[in-house]
Design a protein around this motif. Sequence first.
Motif, PDB file in Angstrom:
ATOM      1  N   LYS A   1       0.812  -1.217   0.000  1.00  0.00           N
ATOM      2  CA  LYS A   1       0.000   0.000   0.000  1.00  0.00           C
ATOM      3  C   LYS A   1       0.850   1.275   0.000  1.00  0.00           C
ATOM      4  O   LYS A   1       0.307   2.368  -0.131  1.00  0.00           O
ATOM      5  N   TRP A   2       2.163   1.146   0.118  1.00  0.00           N
ATOM      6  CA  TRP A   2       3.021   2.324   0.173  1.00  0.00           C
ATOM      7  C   TRP A   2       2.927   3.102  -1.136  1.00  0.00           C
ATOM      8  O   TRP A   2       3.038   2.531  -2.221  1.00  0.00           O
ATOM      9  N   ASP A   3       2.734   4.404  -1.042  1.00  0.00           N
ATOM     10  CA  ASP A   3       2.622   5.277  -2.205  1.00  0.00           C
ATOM     11  C   ASP A   3       3.768   6.284  -2.175  1.00  0.00           C
ATOM     12  O   ASP A   3       3.749   7.241  -1.400  1.00  0.00           O
ATOM     13  N   GLY A   4       4.763   6.055  -3.025  1.00  0.00           N
ATOM     14  CA  GLY A   4       5.922   6.937  -3.029  1.00  0.00           C
ATOM     15  C   GLY A   4       5.606   8.346  -3.474  1.00  0.00           C
ATOM     16  O   GLY A   4       6.343   9.293  -3.159  1.00  0.00           O
ATOM     17  N   ALA A   5       4.512   8.523  -4.219  1.00  0.00           N
ATOM     18  CA  ALA A   5       4.144   9.859  -4.701  1.00  0.00           C
ATOM     19  C   ALA A   5       3.387  10.659  -3.658  1.00  0.00           C
ATOM     20  O   ALA A   5       3.081  11.834  -3.865  1.00  0.00           O
ATOM     21  N   SER A   6       3.072  10.057  -2.514  1.00  0.00           N
ATOM     22  CA  SER A   6       2.314  10.714  -1.453  1.00  0.00           C
ATOM     23  C   SER A   6       3.213  10.997  -0.260  1.00  0.00           C
ATOM     24  O   SER A   6       4.223  10.325  -0.052  1.00  0.00           O
ATOM     25  N   THR A   7       2.833  11.988   0.523  1.00  0.00           N
ATOM     26  CA  THR A   7       3.570  12.290   1.762  1.00  0.00           C
ATOM     27  C   THR A   7       2.973  11.568   2.965  1.00  0.00           C
ATOM     28  O   THR A   7       3.427  11.759   4.088  1.00  0.00           O
TER      29      THR A   7
ATOM     30  N   ALA B   1       3.678  -2.528  -5.612  1.00  0.00           N
ATOM     31  CA  ALA B   1       3.124  -1.735  -6.707  1.00  0.00           C
ATOM     32  C   ALA B   1       4.242  -1.085  -7.516  1.00  0.00           C
ATOM     33  O   ALA B   1       5.171  -0.498  -6.968  1.00  0.00           O
ATOM     34  N   GLY B   2       4.171  -1.213  -8.847  1.00  0.00           N
ATOM     35  CA  GLY B   2       5.157  -0.609  -9.729  1.00  0.00           C
ATOM     36  C   GLY B   2       6.337  -1.504 -10.030  1.00  0.00           C
ATOM     37  O   GLY B   2       7.224  -1.127 -10.793  1.00  0.00           O
ATOM     38  N   SER B   3       6.370  -2.710  -9.441  1.00  0.00           N
ATOM     39  CA  SER B   3       7.494  -3.610  -9.677  1.00  0.00           C
ATOM     40  C   SER B   3       7.050  -4.798 -10.511  1.00  0.00           C
ATOM     41  O   SER B   3       5.859  -5.085 -10.638  1.00  0.00           O
ATOM     42  N   ALA B   4       8.025  -5.525 -11.068  1.00  0.00           N
ATOM     43  CA  ALA B   4       7.710  -6.702 -11.879  1.00  0.00           C
ATOM     44  C   ALA B   4       7.566  -7.946 -11.017  1.00  0.00           C
ATOM     45  O   ALA B   4       7.170  -8.998 -11.499  1.00  0.00           O
ATOM     46  N   GLY B   5       7.878  -7.860  -9.764  1.00  0.00           N
ATOM     47  CA  GLY B   5       7.774  -9.006  -8.880  1.00  0.00           C
ATOM     48  C   GLY B   5       7.849  -8.581  -7.436  1.00  0.00           C
ATOM     49  O   GLY B   5       7.877  -7.393  -7.121  1.00  0.00           O
ATOM     50  N   ASN B   6       7.914  -9.561  -6.552  1.00  0.00           N
ATOM     51  CA  ASN B   6       7.982  -9.278  -5.121  1.00  0.00           C
ATOM     52  C   ASN B   6       9.418  -8.939  -4.753  1.00  0.00           C
ATOM     53  O   ASN B   6      10.274  -9.814  -4.659  1.00  0.00           O
TER      54      ASN B   6
ATOM     55  N   ARG C   1      15.618  -2.719  -1.522  1.00  0.00           N
ATOM     56  CA  ARG C   1      15.188  -2.933  -2.909  1.00  0.00           C
ATOM     57  C   ARG C   1      13.862  -2.225  -3.210  1.00  0.00           C
ATOM     58  O   ARG C   1      13.623  -1.799  -4.334  1.00  0.00           O
ATOM     59  N   ILE C   2      13.028  -2.080  -2.204  1.00  0.00           N
ATOM     60  CA  ILE C   2      11.763  -1.361  -2.418  1.00  0.00           C
ATOM     61  C   ILE C   2      12.042   0.084  -2.785  1.00  0.00           C
ATOM     62  O   ILE C   2      11.428   0.646  -3.701  1.00  0.00           O
ATOM     63  N   ASN C   3      12.967   0.703  -2.081  1.00  0.00           N
ATOM     64  CA  ASN C   3      13.212   2.130  -2.271  1.00  0.00           C
ATOM     65  C   ASN C   3      13.824   2.464  -3.632  1.00  0.00           C
ATOM     66  O   ASN C   3      13.770   3.619  -4.061  1.00  0.00           O
ATOM     67  N   THR C   4      14.394   1.466  -4.307  1.00  0.00           N
ATOM     68  CA  THR C   4      14.874   1.733  -5.667  1.00  0.00           C
ATOM     69  C   THR C   4      13.721   2.024  -6.623  1.00  0.00           C
ATOM     70  O   THR C   4      13.934   2.582  -7.703  1.00  0.00           O
ATOM     71  N   LEU C   5      12.507   1.656  -6.218  1.00  0.00           N
ATOM     72  CA  LEU C   5      11.321   1.941  -7.042  1.00  0.00           C
ATOM     73  C   LEU C   5      10.837   3.374  -6.853  1.00  0.00           C
ATOM     74  O   LEU C   5      10.062   3.879  -7.671  1.00  0.00           O
TER      75      LEU C   5
ATOM     76  N   THR D   1       8.921   9.506  -1.856  1.00  0.00           N
ATOM     77  CA  THR D   1       8.913   9.220  -0.423  1.00  0.00           C
ATOM     78  C   THR D   1       9.413   7.796  -0.201  1.00  0.00           C
ATOM     79  O   THR D   1       8.754   6.834  -0.599  1.00  0.00           O
ATOM     80  N   TYR D   2      10.571   7.665   0.447  1.00  0.00           N
ATOM     81  CA  TYR D   2      11.160   6.355   0.682  1.00  0.00           C
ATOM     82  C   TYR D   2      10.539   5.691   1.912  1.00  0.00           C
ATOM     83  O   TYR D   2      10.060   6.355   2.837  1.00  0.00           O
TER      84      TYR D   2
END
Length: 462
Positions: free
Chosen positions: A255-261, A315-320, A357-361, A366-367
């Motif tokens: 549910k993490w949304d990097g585009a949101s604060t 979300a936004g990745s090709a896999g887990n 690895r999540i934060n590379t997305l 927002t990391y």
Amino acid sequence: MKTTRRCLALAALLVAGPTHAASNAQLMARLERLAAELDQVKAELKTVKAQAVATQPGPATATVAARPAVAPSGPVATPAQVAVLAPPPPLPAAAEPAPHTAPLASRSGQTSLFGYGEINYNRPFRDQSQTQFDVRRAIVGIAHQASERTRIVGEFEFEHAVTSADDAGEVAVEQLYVEHRATDNVGLKGGLFLIPLGFLNLNHEPTAYYGVERNFVETAIIPSTWREVGLSAFGVSDAGLRWDVGITSGFDLNKWDGASTEGRDSPLGAIHQEGQMAKGKDPAVYGALSWRGTPGLDVGAGVFTGKAAHGSKVAGSAGNVAPDARVTLWDAHARWTPGKWNLSALYARGTISDTDRINTLYLGQTYVPKSFFGWYTQAAYALWQGGEYALSPFVRYEVFNTAAGFATMPAGLGVDADRDEKVVTAGANLRVGENVVLKADVQRFQLARERDRLNLGIGYQF
């Protein structure tokens, strides 16, 4: 006759008490039992009175159980908070129950209503165009005593007055569970219920805490009001030790949304599932302890941990990319109420693992933090009481950081940790009767100076 027998039993217990070399903890347990019994007697008397009224000509009325009162000096124990020790028919509440936990019914088949609400005013000192009034929340609850040992509880929350696709309001089920008492000191619960970490998550009526707004540590770090779906067992010992353990749904890192604060405001608030089709491949577990063996002292701690990927891709990745991501949150807290003082302190710390690895997305967004924490100390004093009014000034100092650390990332892609925010809140609560409070305070921020403000509020519970 039942009420008379209970009164005689109470008298016998009072007489017999001094003849035993009881420890402070045992004496405290006895006092709690007595308080619960007295609360039960009052509930039965109210029921008898209501039945007498109902037999008179006029429209039929439903019997509504009165909510337990909170002491004028602030958020201290109430009859409902010691009900875990009461004999049948009331059920034991959780290890650290909230005042708004369903009112105790006096007999099987009785249905009770309860609730609370708050209306707030916030006026920033710097940009007064942001001044606002807000019907922050209104909560209505229903409790039904299904049998001598089982009750059903539902609690429904309305936030910000209006709910629609274009409005900021929200309607949510805050609690929905079935509770059963296995023995006099042990209970079981299943459904959607509050997690017993900290003070505020369980005790969050406006009459139960100081200040207009809920404190930052127990909203940004502990995401109050925080509830999960699951099963729990809870109880209390004769030594005054309360315990609560369970297995529940957990957080969902997808549910993490990097585009949101939102994640920067509250990391766990951004990935909280709230019982809405919650992913459950990897359930979480929790445990909490609280000791009240000395009158006026409440010391407790709790921990919650569980995996957060649930076998799904981020979300936004090709896999887990985070199969082993785990969320862990723990707290330690204490409250002491000597005389007219109410002194409390709390520390909470959370971690999310496997976030590199999540934060590379989320480059440039927002990391996901690796760690976050907060703590506060608070002092309140029952300065004055006259008639139904009681005034208690307070001051609170808190330090918190929702992004205290990040996992190591490739060179040039890392991000620095945030600085600790420090907030001083000073104000007063004015109690009007048992269930209404008027509040006023001023908040000063060390970093976000634009958030300095005056707060006013009206709160109630029933």
